[in-house]
Scaffold this active site. Structure first.
Site, mmCIF file in Angstrom:
data_model
loop_
_atom_site.group_PDB
_atom_site.id
_atom_site.type_symbol
_atom_site.label_atom_id
_atom_site.label_comp_id
_atom_site.label_asym_id
_atom_site.label_seq_id
_atom_site.Cartn_x
_atom_site.Cartn_y
_atom_site.Cartn_z
ATOM 1 N N MET A 1 0.794 -1.207 0.000
ATOM 2 C CA MET A 1 0.000 0.000 0.000
ATOM 3 C C MET A 1 0.839 1.276 0.000
ATOM 4 O O MET A 1 0.281 2.359 0.080
ATOM 5 C CB MET A 1 -0.869 0.010 1.247
ATOM 6 N N PRO A 2 2.182 1.122 -0.073
ATOM 7 C CA PRO A 2 2.986 2.363 -0.031
ATOM 8 C C PRO A 2 2.731 3.242 -1.250
ATOM 9 O O PRO A 2 2.263 2.764 -2.286
ATOM 10 C CB PRO A 2 4.428 1.849 -0.062
ATOM 11 N N TYR A 3 3.040 4.516 -1.073
ATOM 12 C CA TYR A 3 2.975 5.494 -2.157
ATOM 13 C C TYR A 3 4.337 6.167 -2.245
ATOM 14 O O TYR A 3 4.821 6.730 -1.250
ATOM 15 C CB TYR A 3 1.884 6.525 -1.869
#
Lengths: 68, 68, 68, 68, 68, 68
Positions: free
Chosen positions: E1-3
Site C-alpha cells: 500500500m505504499p505510495y
C-alpha cells in the site's frame, strides 16, 4: 538532485529499515539516471493507519479483518 | 491562492520561527507574483531526522558525526 | 536540507520570477532557521487554472468572472 | 488508481470522520471518473495549527482571535 | 500500500528508465518492509529545470555553467 | 482551510469532470468536518501514464494489456 517521498503506514518501522529505504532509493536514482547521490533527498512519511484508506476502507479496519 | 509546503527536520523549531516562515513565504509570493495573501496557504512539515536522508545517509547519523 | 514546494497557477510566470521565488525561499530558510542553502531544494509546480479550485469553484471560471 | 491527499488542521478529528473522508473521496472518483475503488488510495495528513498559515497568519493565532 | 513519489528534473528521461524507477522503487518496499507490490503506487514528476532550485540557483543556470 | 490534492492519470479528463471533482471534494470537507469552503483548496494533478506505476508495472503497459 532528485527528491523522493515514501509514504508508508506507521506500523513499527525500525530505524534500520528506514536507513535501508533511504540507501536503496538513493542508489536507484544513481543506477537508473546517474544522479548525484550527494544532493538526492529522501523523506519518509509514516501515516497512522486511521489516516490511510484503500478501496474506500480505513487500513485500521482492514488490518483487524485480516487478523480475525 | 498559492500553496507552499516547507519540509524541515524536526529539530526544536519554535512557534515563533514557524510564524516567521509563514509570514515570509506569504510575503515572497506577494512581492514576486503579486498574489493575494488572504488565500495563500503555507504548511510546514517537521520530519523526524530518522526519516530524512541525503547522500544516502540518515540525517540522525549525519548529526551524530557532525558532533563527534 | 529543507525542501520547499511552491504551487501556483500556470499564468505566464517568467523565468526571472521563478528565479526570485527560488532565491527568496532559500534565503528565508537561512534567515529564520540558519539552514545550509547548498542543500536547500525548491520545486515550483505550475498548475493549469482548470485544475485548481477554491471555494468549490474552478479558477478558470473565477478569472473569467473577475474580468467581466 | 487515483491518489488523494487531504491535509487538514489537527483539531480533534475522530476516526469515524476520517473513515467518512476516505469513503467519500473514493466514491467521488468512482462517480466522476469511473475509477476503480480497489486501487484508490486516500491519505489524510493532520497538521498542527502552529504549522499551518493562511493570510500570513498562523492558524493557532487565528483560532485564539476567533474565540476572544 | 505504499505510495512513492519521485521528483526529477525533466531532462530526456526515457520510458524505459521510468519503468526501471517504478520497478526498482516497488521492489525496494518489498525487500525492506515486505509490502504487497500489487497495491504499491509510484508516481514520477518531471520538473522543468526553470522550476527547480538548489543552493538558491535555478537548475537551468547551473546546467549552463557546468557546460561552459 | 483544507488542502486536497487529487492525482489521476492523464487520460482525457474534461474540464467539466475536473469542476465536479473540485466541487465534490470541497463539499465533502463541508459535510464531514464543517470546514469553510471559501478557503478550501483543491489541486488536481494529471500524470502521464508513463509516469505512474502500480504493482511494479507502468500504467501505459497495463492499459495496452487491458485492450489486447
Amino acid at each position: 538532485m532528485p527528491y523522493i517521498n515514501i509514504k508508508i503506514t506507521d506500523e513499527s518501522v525500525t530505524a534500520e529499515q528506514k536507513a535501508k529505504l533511504i540507501q536503496g532509493a538513493t542508489q536507484l536514482l544513481v543506477d537508473v539516471l546517474n544522479k548525484n547521490p550527494a544532493t538526492t533527498v529522501v523523506v519518509i512519511d509514516e501515516v497512522n493507519t486511521d489516516n490511510w484508506g484503500i478501496g474506500g476502507e480505513v487500513v485500521t479496519k482492514l488490518r483487524e479483518q485480516a487478523q480475525s
